[in-house]
Scaffold this motif. Structure first.
Motif, PDB file in Angstrom:
ATOM      1  N   ILE A   1      43.621  21.474  28.924  1.00  0.00           N
ATOM      2  CA  ILE A   1      43.674  22.935  28.868  1.00  0.00           C
ATOM      3  C   ILE A   1      44.013  23.504  30.245  1.00  0.00           C
ATOM      4  CG2 ILE A   1      42.326  25.050  28.547  1.00  0.00           C
ATOM      5  CD1 ILE A   1      40.725  23.581  26.406  1.00  0.00           C
ATOM      6  N   GLY A   2      43.292  23.061  31.244  1.00  0.00           N
ATOM      7  CA  GLY A   2      43.467  23.613  32.580  1.00  0.00           C
ATOM      8  C   GLY A   2      42.990  25.042  32.620  1.00  0.00           C
ATOM      9  N   TYR A   3      43.903  25.953  32.354  1.00  0.00           N
ATOM     10  CA  TYR A   3      43.539  27.373  32.277  1.00  0.00           C
ATOM     11  C   TYR A   3      44.474  28.066  31.307  1.00  0.00           C
ATOM     12  CZ  TYR A   3      43.006  32.293  33.357  1.00  0.00           C
ATOM     13  OH  TYR A   3      42.794  33.653  33.238  1.00  0.00           O
TER      14      TYR A   3
ATOM     15  N   ILE B   1      47.519  31.010  38.931  1.00  0.00           N
ATOM     16  CA  ILE B   1      47.410  31.862  37.736  1.00  0.00           C
ATOM     17  C   ILE B   1      46.009  32.441  37.636  1.00  0.00           C
ATOM     18  CG2 ILE B   1      47.704  31.964  35.235  1.00  0.00           C
ATOM     19  CD1 ILE B   1      49.431  29.423  35.469  1.00  0.00           C
ATOM     20  N   ILE B   2      45.015  31.614  37.909  1.00  0.00           N
ATOM     21  CA  ILE B   2      43.637  32.086  37.901  1.00  0.00           C
ATOM     22  C   ILE B   2      43.444  33.201  38.920  1.00  0.00           C
ATOM     23  CG2 ILE B   2      41.253  31.434  38.467  1.00  0.00           C
ATOM     24  CD1 ILE B   2      41.899  28.647  37.290  1.00  0.00           C
ATOM     25  N   GLU B   3      43.979  32.996  40.114  1.00  0.00           N
ATOM     26  CA  GLU B   3      43.865  34.004  41.166  1.00  0.00           C
ATOM     27  C   GLU B   3      44.435  35.341  40.709  1.00  0.00           C
ATOM     28  OE1 GLU B   3      42.471  33.995  44.058  1.00  0.00           O
ATOM     29  OE2 GLU B   3      42.291  31.931  44.789  1.00  0.00           O
TER      30      GLU B   3
ATOM     31  N   ARG C   1      35.907  32.853  39.676  1.00  0.00           N
ATOM     32  CA  ARG C   1      36.913  31.947  40.202  1.00  0.00           C
ATOM     33  C   ARG C   1      36.409  30.510  40.229  1.00  0.00           C
ATOM     34  NH1 ARG C   1      38.828  29.076  44.316  1.00  0.00           N
ATOM     35  NH2 ARG C   1      41.048  29.248  44.850  1.00  0.00           N
ATOM     36  N   ARG C   2      35.181  30.321  40.702  1.00  0.00           N
ATOM     37  CA  ARG C   2      34.639  28.954  40.800  1.00  0.00           C
ATOM     38  C   ARG C   2      34.555  28.291  39.432  1.00  0.00           C
ATOM     39  NH1 ARG C   2      31.634  31.146  45.163  1.00  0.00           N
ATOM     40  NH2 ARG C   2      30.008  31.912  43.766  1.00  0.00           N
ATOM     41  N   VAL C   3      34.066  29.023  38.449  1.00  0.00           N
ATOM     42  CA  VAL C   3      33.915  28.440  37.109  1.00  0.00           C
ATOM     43  C   VAL C   3      35.277  28.086  36.520  1.00  0.00           C
ATOM     44  CG1 VAL C   3      33.132  28.847  34.743  1.00  0.00           C
ATOM     45  CG2 VAL C   3      31.724  29.615  36.665  1.00  0.00           C
ATOM     46  N   LEU C   4      36.236  28.992  36.629  1.00  0.00           N
ATOM     47  CA  LEU C   4      37.561  28.750  36.040  1.00  0.00           C
ATOM     48  C   LEU C   4      38.295  27.610  36.739  1.00  0.00           C
ATOM     49  CD1 LEU C   4      38.763  32.425  35.419  1.00  0.00           C
ATOM     50  CD2 LEU C   4      38.041  30.763  33.697  1.00  0.00           C
ATOM     51  N   VAL C   5      38.221  27.560  38.065  1.00  0.00           N
ATOM     52  CA  VAL C   5      38.885  26.472  38.792  1.00  0.00           C
ATOM     53  C   VAL C   5      38.201  25.145  38.485  1.00  0.00           C
ATOM     54  CG1 VAL C   5      39.434  25.528  41.068  1.00  0.00           C
ATOM     55  CG2 VAL C   5      39.776  27.963  40.615  1.00  0.00           C
TER      56      VAL C   5
END
Length: 385
Positions: free
Chosen positions: A179-181, A120-122, A166-170
């Protein structure tokens, strides 16, 4: 890639013009912000000099200074200090890098996907500020580094913040499993990265989700957001009832459906960027009551126009788009903190919000307050007014 004219972008890499704001309107807003920075810079310089280059502890003086506007070059320090992110980071050395490394550990173990949020982040990475110079996969070579970004010194080439985002969110998705994302976090982290390092943005996100906002705002059920919207609706009923009535009469959508994105994104993509940054200055110092004050100020400023509209869909569209045209930063902030007059929000403290939050949570949970009704950071703030 296609050539870009850097004159079409502001100092944060965002396009100057949009369908809601003309270049002329932006230039007027920008000039006001620059003049405000110049006006308040001597006081901030004196403040740092008197404290050996550091920011002092909380006081009414600091709160008043921040409400008048933080010069852009000091935002990073102010946000980190008064949000509590700097303390969290100092108390947890190495944690961010450990969270970043967690993904590689999972891959080495043959775990795929490494967690339920990575895909989802991607997908959201390239949707985050697609028109911003620094969030493009192929940033223009001529683009300078973000002006107040810590890595500004002599960059080797064009800077793209997508990998940092990406690094911060993962990393956060591993750090906070509850929460996860959640969509909206990408915008918050993206804006933070224009002002600070990855580790600083990570810890600022942590304090936003754990301390500055009520629990449950970004969990799968969005229980905290549901509670906050019930609270907000109750406050609007007291302070801005004509708009609430107008939306309800239209029968298309409830007001909370229109305003929940304001709270979830901390007003990113809702207000012009200079307004968002000024709002964030106060949010990081005073907590979640600022989100309510700004929301009420927006509604107060558009109330007379909304009431005149006849078509229900026009009412909905106006409430959604009018904030994007609010380029008068000082007018918005004045409306948020003014207590008297037809456009005044009036008195609204953390105590008021916490009381209504507990009541709303109890109503939603059959008579008992849930963890999502935890108090905001009012206990750590110098003033509850």
């Amino acid at each position: 890639m296609a050539e870009v004219n850097l004159a079409d972008y502001d100092r944060y890499g965002f396009k100057v013009e949009s369908q809601h704001v003309s270049r002329q309107q932006w230039e007027k807003m920008h000039a006001t912000v620059v003049n405000s920075d110049k006006k308040h810079l001597p006081k901030w310089d004196a403040l740092f000099r008197s404290n050996r280059g550091e920011l002092p502890e909380r006081s009414d003086k600091i709160k008043k200074l921040i409400r008048k506007g933080v010069p852009t070059q000091f935002r990073r320090k102010v946000w980190l200090k008064y949000s509590g992110a700097l303390d969290r980071m100092d108390m947890n050395p190495g944690v961010y890098l450990a969270m970043v490394g967690r993904e590689r550990q999972q891959i080495d173990r043959g775990v795929h996907p490494v967690n339920e949020f990575v895909d989802i982040i991607e997908r959201d990475l390239n949707r985050t500020f697609p028109d911003n110079l620094y969030f493009r996969a192929d940033p223009p070579i001529a683009a300078p580094a973000p002006p107040y970004w810590p890595g500004n010194a002599a960059p080797d080439g064009p800077i793209s913040l997508i990998a940092s985002l990406r690094r911060v969110l993962v990393a956060f998705s591993f750090f906070n499993a509850e929460i996860g994302y959640c969509q909206s976090l990408n915008y918050i982290v993206g804006l933070l990265l224009l002002f600070m390092s990855e580790e600083e943005a990570f810890w600022t996100l942590v304090v936003i989700t754990e301390n500055l906002l009520p629990a449950g705002m970004y969990t799968k059920t969005l229980s905290g957001t549901i509670t906050e919207m019930k609270v907000f609706k109750d406050i609007v009923k007291d302070k801005c009832k004509p708009i609430l009535t107008k939306v309800k009469e239209g029968g298309i959508v409830e007001l909370d459906m229109l305003t929940s994105p304001w709270f979830l994104t901390l007003y990113i993509n809702v207000l012009p960027n200079e307004c968002v940054l000024r709002l964030w200055d106060t949010f990081f110092y005073e907590g979640s009551k600022i989100l309510y004050r700004i929301a009420l100020a927006v509604l107060k400023l558009i109330e007379s126009d909304v009431i005149k509209l006849k078509d229900a869909m026009e009412v909905v569209q106006y409430i959604q788009t009018a904030p994007k045209r609010m380029t008068d930063v000082d007018k918005l902030m004045k409306a948020a903190f003014q207590r008297f007059g037809s456009k005044a929000v009036g008195h609204l403290s953390h105590h008021d919000i916490d009381r209504k939050r507990n009541e709303a949570s109890a109503a939603l949970n059959g008579g008992s307050a849930s963890p999502s009704a935890r108090p905001s950071t009012s206990s750590s703030l110098s003033s509850r007014s």
